[in-house]
Design a protein around this motif. Sequence first.
Motif, mmCIF file in Angstrom:
data_model
loop_
_atom_site.group_PDB
_atom_site.id
_atom_site.type_symbol
_atom_site.label_atom_id
_atom_site.label_comp_id
_atom_site.label_asym_id
_atom_site.label_seq_id
_atom_site.Cartn_x
_atom_site.Cartn_y
_atom_site.Cartn_z
ATOM 1 N N ILE A 483 0.821 -1.200 0.000
ATOM 2 C CA ILE A 483 0.000 0.000 0.000
ATOM 3 C C ILE A 483 0.870 1.272 0.000
ATOM 4 O O ILE A 483 1.854 1.377 0.722
ATOM 5 C CB ILE A 483 -1.017 -0.008 1.189
ATOM 6 C CG1 ILE A 483 -2.033 1.123 1.035
ATOM 7 C CG2 ILE A 483 -0.335 0.062 2.553
ATOM 8 C CD1 ILE A 483 -3.095 0.837 0.009
ATOM 9 N N GLY A 484 0.536 2.155 -0.899
ATOM 10 C CA GLY A 484 1.245 3.430 -0.966
ATOM 11 C C GLY A 484 2.556 3.393 -1.731
ATOM 12 O O GLY A 484 3.194 4.423 -1.943
ATOM 13 N N LEU A 485 2.953 2.218 -2.172
ATOM 14 C CA LEU A 485 4.218 2.092 -2.898
ATOM 15 C C LEU A 485 4.202 2.935 -4.176
ATOM 16 O O LEU A 485 3.227 2.944 -4.915
ATOM 17 C CB LEU A 485 4.425 0.622 -3.263
ATOM 18 C CG LEU A 485 5.785 0.276 -3.828
ATOM 19 C CD1 LEU A 485 6.811 0.207 -2.713
ATOM 20 C CD2 LEU A 485 5.714 -1.050 -4.563
ATOM 21 N N THR A 486 5.288 3.643 -4.421
ATOM 22 C CA THR A 486 5.327 4.528 -5.581
ATOM 23 C C THR A 486 5.680 3.770 -6.850
ATOM 24 O O THR A 486 6.563 2.928 -6.856
ATOM 25 C CB THR A 486 6.389 5.615 -5.376
ATOM 26 O OG1 THR A 486 6.117 6.221 -4.121
ATOM 27 C CG2 THR A 486 6.338 6.640 -6.476
ATOM 28 N N ILE A 487 4.944 4.059 -7.926
ATOM 29 C CA ILE A 487 5.268 3.478 -9.224
ATOM 30 C C ILE A 487 5.765 4.624 -10.100
ATOM 31 O O ILE A 487 5.059 5.590 -10.316
ATOM 32 C CB ILE A 487 4.031 2.871 -9.895
ATOM 33 C CG1 ILE A 487 3.274 1.987 -8.913
ATOM 34 C CG2 ILE A 487 4.414 2.102 -11.139
ATOM 35 C CD1 ILE A 487 1.866 1.694 -9.370
ATOM 36 N N ASP A 488 6.971 4.495 -10.573
ATOM 37 C CA ASP A 488 7.520 5.522 -11.462
ATOM 38 C C ASP A 488 6.969 5.310 -12.846
ATOM 39 O O ASP A 488 7.097 4.238 -13.405
ATOM 40 C CB ASP A 488 9.045 5.338 -11.550
ATOM 41 C CG ASP A 488 9.729 6.453 -10.820
ATOM 42 O OD1 ASP A 488 9.288 7.598 -10.975
ATOM 43 O OD2 ASP A 488 10.703 6.158 -10.096
ATOM 44 N N VAL A 489 6.353 6.299 -13.411
ATOM 45 C CA VAL A 489 5.894 6.139 -14.782
ATOM 46 C C VAL A 489 6.686 7.111 -15.628
ATOM 47 O O VAL A 489 6.315 8.262 -15.806
ATOM 48 C CB VAL A 489 4.384 6.394 -14.888
ATOM 49 C CG1 VAL A 489 3.896 6.074 -16.282
ATOM 50 C CG2 VAL A 489 3.651 5.550 -13.873
#
Length: 712
Positions: A483-489
């Motif tokens: 939960i809350g983990l950042t995904i770099d796009v």
Amino acid sequence: MSRTDVKEEILRLREELTHHNYLYYVKDEPVISDKEFDDMLSHLSSLERQYPQYDDPTSPTRRVGGEVTSEFNTVKHRHRMYSLDNTYSREELAEFDARVRKELGEGEKVDYVLELKYDGASISLTYENGKLKRAETRGDGVQGDDITVNARTIRSIPLVLKGDYPPVFDIRGEVILPVEEFEKINTQREIDGESLYANPRNLASGSLKLQDSSEVARRHLDCLLYYVVEDSITIPTQYGCLEKAREWGFKVPEYSKVAHSLGEVYEYIEHWDKARHSLPYQTDGIVIKVNSVAQQSRLGYTAKSPRWAVAYKFSPERESTTLESISYQVGRTGAITPVANLNPAVALGGTMVRRASLHNADQIARLDIRVGDTVYVEKGGEIIPKIVGVDISSRSEDSSPTSYITHCPVCGTRLVRIEGEALHYCPNDTHCPPQIKGRIEHFASRKAMDIESLGEQNVSALVDAHLLESYADLYTLDYKKLIGLTIDVSTDGKKRSFQKRSVERLVEAINESKNIPFERVLYAIGIRYVGDTTARKLARYFKSIDALMAATREELLRVDEVGEKIADSILSYFADERHVEEIARLKEYGVQLEIKNDMGEAAKSNLLGGKSYVVSGKFSISRDSLKELIEKHGGRNVSSVSASTDYLIAGEAMGPAKALKAQNLGIKIISEQEFMAMISSQEENVPEIQEEPPATTIETNAHTADEQLSLF
Ligand code: AMP
Ligand code: ZN
């Protein structure tokens, strides 16, 4: 249901399915859902299995393939397959037009039909009484290969025609692979660590020669028709023939046009030179044909090509720009690909090209490509643009030759180059991030564990966050960690993070993957050369990963379709401690590592009592169906005759060597009928067919059911 009712039902289903197949694959206008189609097809399929006496090679069930051809017969074409002369400019076209007019006599009116030149593999189809009789590759134009079994799997090739077709005729066309399919196949190959196909044309013609027709069926080939060959044809124009062929059920693209002057020919070329980029398949030019069939026969042929037609080839687009830098990509197998970064971007094939392939170190050295050079970029038949040359004259004094990298740009490991291979590899398969990501993506992919929400981006984010190092780690993920983990796009520069709903969905999907059957798990773990078909055969033979891991080379080779390359790859996979550990973890997490004795298994008979069978030759049903019957009744399929084989089922045209070997070893040789009698004590207990197919037919057979899902 009586026998006549059964026959009628089979014929009715075939007719209906043929019609829906036409609406879907030729007209692109389906009127029923995929599910309805699948249900009807599996119903027909189960009837055909129970009543093989009504078998028909033009049944829609044949489209999924199954027949294996070890060598294609060479056959002489009924009519020679000519090639086309090429032109590359308006001047050459004008010369062609002048020649035609001169030959026909001044003042005679000449119309041309303009067609796209589809870039694929040519094919000739023979129909007799409205049924597909034979399909042949072009070969040398006089004779080609009989690839009928493979052609049947191409959905847009009608097996049965409609309307007022001639009793016997040939029709010519091009088997093509849509660009989207081509890219899908290459992406999958990349994930599987296999070499990539250069272009859709090569892949289409390679596909026609595959030995396993069910493999051809999976390729989603298409067939576009352009020429009816019939001596007694009464249709007066080429354009009329195209229209007729369309009526008979063939896929004939609507782009052809009649031109009355050279001006209209040029207009057509100008239009399609640009518009072709938005077509779903590749075209490399147009074909100009004299419309009148009577004029065509007056013009005749040269030794090689018709005098009444000519191709005009689009020139490959080429642009020049500056090579700003070279970057190096690390593939899923550790293969390094050098990529050219171009600035400014150039317009090619309807898209702005910023990057181009440099292939490998040798190619860079051969063309002496250097950063800062003015380079020529082309987009030809290949999908990926490439650098084809350098404008040396504009090179600056202080430029120096490119020195290829020696270490992995991602993990820093020293690169290796395998003897005879053009590419460099990063050997750090366990800790190099792109390689880890690739393996996990493969594990999660649709044909493998089918963990839907685990696409490229998410895998990448999870690996970068050190939550995953191998696929077994997937089963350690939980809500709290995600939960809350950042995904770099990186493409749009925006950052996103995992929200409640997507975390829940992912955790659930991972959990559900524990129900995926063993044969797909075996495919998912990514043993080199073990594709989904081989994984299935191995799983059914050994029944558990433990048995597979304990297998010797000889035992592996006994499995249907497992050769030395695959056997060695399996052995070396399990010789690696890390793989053994990872499998132990999967087992601990509850992933299926053996065939479950569930409903499907329980419904099987054990009439054949675990005996081993080799099938050889041709039978009244496909070999795959026969093998399925063997398994269904508790027998085992093995690929070659050895002392431990129990029976050899001999079909028509079985190789004499096999028979001899079996005789020498004292193995029982039985016919198809004898085999059917062995299993019939059970089949005969079912005199009446049931409306619903019984549990032992394809519905419980993951192989076929899976195929149908992906095919229709
Ligand atoms: P080439 O292979 O360059 O000699 O070109 C001739 C081939 O073009 C034929 O053998 C066909 O396979 C292919 N072709 C593609 N589209 C057409 C079309 N509309 N009419 C005739 N031939 C075509
Ligand atoms: Zn690396």
